[in-house]
Design a protein around this motif. Structure first.
Motif, PDB file in Angstrom:
ATOM      1  N   HIS A 213       0.820  -1.214   0.000  1.00  0.00           N
ATOM      2  CA  HIS A 213       0.000   0.000   0.000  1.00  0.00           C
ATOM      3  C   HIS A 213       0.855   1.266   0.000  1.00  0.00           C
ATOM      4  O   HIS A 213       0.348   2.349   0.308  1.00  0.00           O
ATOM      5  CB  HIS A 213      -0.909   0.001   1.236  1.00  0.00           C
ATOM      6  CG  HIS A 213      -1.886  -1.139   1.275  1.00  0.00           C
ATOM      7  ND1 HIS A 213      -3.104  -1.113   0.632  1.00  0.00           N
ATOM      8  CD2 HIS A 213      -1.793  -2.358   1.872  1.00  0.00           C
ATOM      9  CE1 HIS A 213      -3.737  -2.258   0.849  1.00  0.00           C
ATOM     10  NE2 HIS A 213      -2.971  -3.031   1.590  1.00  0.00           N
ATOM     11  N   ALA A 214       2.120   1.132  -0.346  1.00  0.00           N
ATOM     12  CA  ALA A 214       3.044   2.262  -0.224  1.00  0.00           C
ATOM     13  C   ALA A 214       2.605   3.456  -1.063  1.00  0.00           C
ATOM     14  O   ALA A 214       2.669   4.610  -0.596  1.00  0.00           O
ATOM     15  CB  ALA A 214       4.457   1.824  -0.614  1.00  0.00           C
ATOM     16  N   ALA A 215       2.180   3.224  -2.298  1.00  0.00           N
ATOM     17  CA  ALA A 215       1.794   4.344  -3.170  1.00  0.00           C
ATOM     18  C   ALA A 215       0.604   5.091  -2.592  1.00  0.00           C
ATOM     19  O   ALA A 215       0.594   6.334  -2.537  1.00  0.00           O
ATOM     20  CB  ALA A 215       1.476   3.836  -4.570  1.00  0.00           C
ATOM     21  N   ALA A 216      -0.403   4.355  -2.136  1.00  0.00           N
ATOM     22  CA  ALA A 216      -1.590   4.985  -1.557  1.00  0.00           C
ATOM     23  C   ALA A 216      -1.233   5.745  -0.286  1.00  0.00           C
ATOM     24  O   ALA A 216      -1.678   6.886  -0.076  1.00  0.00           O
ATOM     25  CB  ALA A 216      -2.648   3.927  -1.262  1.00  0.00           C
ATOM     26  N   LEU A 217      -0.421   5.135   0.550  1.00  0.00           N
ATOM     27  CA  LEU A 217      -0.073   5.780   1.813  1.00  0.00           C
ATOM     28  C   LEU A 217       0.798   7.012   1.598  1.00  0.00           C
ATOM     29  O   LEU A 217       0.676   8.002   2.333  1.00  0.00           O
ATOM     30  CB  LEU A 217       0.622   4.768   2.727  1.00  0.00           C
ATOM     31  CG  LEU A 217      -0.288   3.629   3.224  1.00  0.00           C
ATOM     32  CD1 LEU A 217       0.520   2.588   3.999  1.00  0.00           C
ATOM     33  CD2 LEU A 217      -1.409   4.188   4.103  1.00  0.00           C
ATOM     34  N   SER A 218       1.649   6.975   0.603  1.00  0.00           N
ATOM     35  CA  SER A 218       2.461   8.160   0.294  1.00  0.00           C
ATOM     36  C   SER A 218       1.572   9.315  -0.165  1.00  0.00           C
ATOM     37  O   SER A 218       1.787  10.480   0.208  1.00  0.00           O
ATOM     38  CB  SER A 218       3.501   7.829  -0.783  1.00  0.00           C
ATOM     39  OG  SER A 218       4.427   6.873  -0.298  1.00  0.00           O
ATOM     40  N   ALA A 219       0.557   8.998  -0.962  1.00  0.00           N
ATOM     41  CA  ALA A 219      -0.381  10.034  -1.400  1.00  0.00           C
ATOM     42  C   ALA A 219      -1.192  10.573  -0.230  1.00  0.00           C
ATOM     43  O   ALA A 219      -1.458  11.786  -0.143  1.00  0.00           O
ATOM     44  CB  ALA A 219      -1.305   9.469  -2.479  1.00  0.00           C
TER      45      ALA A 219
END
Length: 397
Positions: A213-219
């Protein structure tokens, strides 16, 4: 109790026999497709535990009273391995081959609808204890009844409570699993937040079986929200919480539905669970009483803790209540006729250890004040409603 396993079919048939073997016609058979393995196994095992508790108590008393005669109960379970298509196949097998009288539904709104759709063809009553999405109870399934109240009852009270405890609350980020219940919760809270004047800075769904979920959490981090709201099932939420910690994603309020309601969520995260809020449909701090083998909340709680050495959560309570309500309907109908029991279920207006159960026209239990909870020192604290409150909310620093 004797337990037999039906070989490759993976069925478990449980019967608490009376002193003399009963004829098949004198036995009430309940069928249950359960996800005893796969991603939903943690949740399904909770259903299995309380249904066996109920079965033992009912049969120890001679069975269910039907028109003046006591009838013992058998429970036929199949493991559908968390696969919806297999759940449908096994539901049909239970109805057509095993000749069960009634069905207990699996965990989750999506799989409940699959099973209930099969059952509707056969006019088979289904009791759902772990489905709360209004889209499942869409008026087309006349034989489906659910003990959870609608999802919508969770949004408004939580937003009001959080705004009261964080007056600066302005921005919300929503991340939800693309599955019936989690998706409905994510969409519902997003709409309710906008309606309450909050800015939704992130609002996306993640695919089932997502492992990063790294991309979502970074956003989400870039949006700098005051409140992060995540939906999914237990293992999803554990993973998201760990990745939040790794990526330094923080907010004063973090809600995960329904992670903190489950012991395995807290056990899986340890201190990372602290501060996480959630909603629940039930908590053992309530003091309900009514029909069934557990006359009070305390009776159910004490028996469960004595057996499991842990507190029950809302899944345990709702699923135990489902069998209580089914028994009550059979006894009121004075028959095991599916049509008569279906009509008795529709007229249900009962008090139970779990709380009131009264089905609306679509088969869902009517709404009531639902607990808002938070993990503090690895323990659940009830923040609201006030009559069962045992803690005050703490903000995450």
């Amino acid at each position: 109790m004797h337990v037999t396993t039906a070989g490759s079919a993976g069925a478990i048939v449980l019967a608490l026999a009376l002193s003399a073997p009963a004829k098949a016609a004198d036995v009430i058979k309940l069928g249950a497709p359960l996800a005893l393995t796969g991603p939903l196994a943690d949740e399904a095992k909770k259903q299995d535990v309380v249904w066996k508790m109920w079965l033992k108590k009912v049969n120890a008393a001679g069975g269910i009273s039907v028109g003046g005669k006591k009838m013992p109960v058998e429970l036929v379970e199949y493991d559908y391995q968390s696969d919806g298509q297999r759940a449908a196949q096994l539901a049909e097998k239970l109805i057509t081959s095993d000749k069960v009288d009634f069905l207990l539904s699996p965990f989750g709104s999506g799989h409940t609808k699959i099973v209930a759709t099969i059952a509707e063809r056969y006019q088979m009553p289904v009791i759902a204890c772990a489905a709360s999405s209004e889209s499942v109870f869409d008026q087309t399934l006349k034989h489906l009844f659910g003990t959870l109240s609608p999802n919508a009852g969770m949004f408004g009270p939580m937003i009001t409570y959080f705004k009261g405890h964080l007056p600066s609350l302005k921005k919300v980020a929503v991340l939800g699993r693309d599955d019936v219940f989690p998706k409905a919760m994510a969409q519902g809270v997003s709409a309710a937040a906008k309606g309450a004047g909050l800015e939704v800075v992130y609002d996306q769904l993640y695919a089932v079986n997502t492992m990063d979920h790294a991309a979502a959490l970074s956003a989400i981090k870039a949006g700098n929200p005051d409140w992060i709201y995540v939906t999914g099932y237990t293992q999803d939420l554990i993973l998201v919480r760990k990745q939040m910690a790794d990526l330094g994603v923080k907010a004063p309020i973090v809600t995960m539905v329904a992670g903190p309601a489950y012991k395995e969520y807290i056990d899986g995260l340890g201190n990372l669970a602290n501060g996480i809020t959630s909603s629940s449909w039930w908590h053992h701090a309530t003091n309900y009483k009514g029909v069934g083998v557990w006359p009070t909340t305390e009776d159910f709680y004490k028996e469960f803790v004595a057996q499991e050495k842990a507190d029950p959560d809302y899944v345990h309570a709702s699923c135990a209540a489902a069998t209580v309500i089914l028994q009550d309907a059979i006894e009121r109908a004075g028959s095991t006729d599916k049509g008569k029991v279906r009509d008795a279920l529709a007229k249900t207006d009962a008090s139970t250890f779990y709380g009131p159960v009264k089905f609306s026209a679509n088969g869902m239990n009517l709404g009531r004040d639902l607990p808002i909870i938070q993990v503090q020192d690895k323990q659940i604290k009830v923040l609201a409603p006030s009559d069962i409150k045992n803690g005050d909310m703490t903000l995450i620093k």
